[in-house]
Enzyme design. Sequence first.
Site, PDB file in Angstrom:
ATOM      1  N   LYS A 106      -3.778 -29.944  -2.122  1.00 41.44           N
ATOM      2  CA  LYS A 106      -3.785 -30.591  -1.387  1.00 41.44           C
ATOM      3  C   LYS A 106      -4.768 -29.590  -0.560  1.00 41.44           C
ATOM      4  CE  LYS A 106      -0.037 -33.415  -2.491  1.00 41.44           C
ATOM      5  NZ  LYS A 106       0.924 -34.877  -1.607  1.00 41.44           N
TER       6      LYS A 106
ATOM      7  N   GLU B 180      -3.948 -40.023  -3.225  1.00 38.97           N
ATOM      8  CA  GLU B 180      -4.641 -39.665  -1.450  1.00 38.97           C
ATOM      9  C   GLU B 180      -5.768 -40.701  -1.631  1.00 38.97           C
ATOM     10  OE1 GLU B 180      -3.060 -36.137  -0.555  1.00 38.97           O
ATOM     11  OE2 GLU B 180      -0.508 -36.344  -1.072  1.00 38.97           O
TER      12      GLU B 180
ATOM     13  N   GLU C 290       3.027 -40.350 -10.310  1.00 42.23           N
ATOM     14  CA  GLU C 290       3.096 -39.917  -8.826  1.00 42.23           C
ATOM     15  C   GLU C 290       3.708 -41.902  -8.314  1.00 42.23           C
ATOM     16  OE1 GLU C 290       1.507 -35.905  -8.356  1.00 42.23           O
ATOM     17  OE2 GLU C 290       0.633 -37.713  -7.574  1.00 42.23           O
TER      18      GLU C 290
HETATM   19  P1  13P Z   1       5.117 -33.623  -2.554  1.00 40.55           P
HETATM   20  O1  13P Z   1       5.512 -32.636  -4.089  1.00 40.55           O
HETATM   21  O2  13P Z   1       4.710 -32.659  -1.763  1.00 40.55           O
HETATM   22  O3  13P Z   1       5.232 -34.639  -2.930  1.00 40.55           O
HETATM   23  O4  13P Z   1       3.232 -34.364  -3.644  1.00 40.55           O
HETATM   24  C1  13P Z   1       3.069 -34.786  -4.913  1.00 40.55           C
HETATM   25  C2  13P Z   1       1.734 -35.154  -5.310  1.00 40.55           C
HETATM   26  O5  13P Z   1       1.170 -35.550  -4.600  1.00 40.55           O
HETATM   27  C3  13P Z   1       1.627 -34.155  -6.283  1.00 40.55           C
HETATM   28  O6  13P Z   1      -0.548 -34.000  -6.044  1.00 40.55           O
END
Ligand code: 13P
Length: 250
Positions: free
Chosen positions: A13, A98, A168
């Site tokens: 990210k 996101e 996800e």
């Molecule tokens: P987390 O592992 O921080 O929950 O994030 C998952 C994610 O969005 C991976 O693309």
Amino acid sequence: MSNRRTIAAGNWKMNKTASEAVEFVNALKEKVADTASEVVVGVPFVCLPGVVAAAKGSNIKVAAQNVHWEESGAFTGEVSAPMLADLGVDYVIIGHSERREYFGETNETVNKKAHAIFKHGMTPIICCGETLTQREQGVTADHVRYQIKVALLGLSAEQVKQVVIAYEPIWAIGTGKTATNEQANEVCAIIRNTIKELYGEDVSNATRIQYGGSVNAKNAAELFAMSDIDGGLVGGASLKIDDFTIIAKA
Ligand code: 13P
């Protein structure tokens, strides 16, 4: 047992500077030198040149976190597939929740991006997943099936064999609330079944489907051992070298 190779991918990210990224990958490549899984780091655009150079000759592959579907033109602030391919990028993460929530990504743009990524010799990691409300309303399967059907429109069977899908559930992202092994596997199986309906069993047996959402060093091995889960797309835990090393070896 499937012969699909587990793929452990980090999605950093908006974290790490270009120099922090190079330092991280230089350290990581030694730690994961002998892993059976495929190891991928998904890094911010500005980190790509340094990370591709650092990963060269190792078994770490490099992913971008977005791409524009056009080759070039008046799209201020955007980056195209030929630009990424020229850097030596292997994978591009598209359709992350996101990006859907904050940046207007839709199933249709995900599909256009998937075509652009393949056209330039890279592989898409296509994200999908339901909100908590959708899960509670019992529409998870319908929602995810629709996301996948539109994302894959017009792709060839050969391309769909290479695609990586990341399931996800949005309620599990960054919340520490991991889906249970069974919940995660159930939806990954639904996705595989959708691919089977569209492309046949040969293809659906080949496509790798990851789980993402609060994957960590403790739960990765169990999740990755499930019948329809072929690895993980990992956010927070992929920023910590020891945790991500454990996940890469899970
Ligand atoms: P987390 O592992 O921080 O929950 O994030 C998952 C994610 O969005 C991976 O693309």
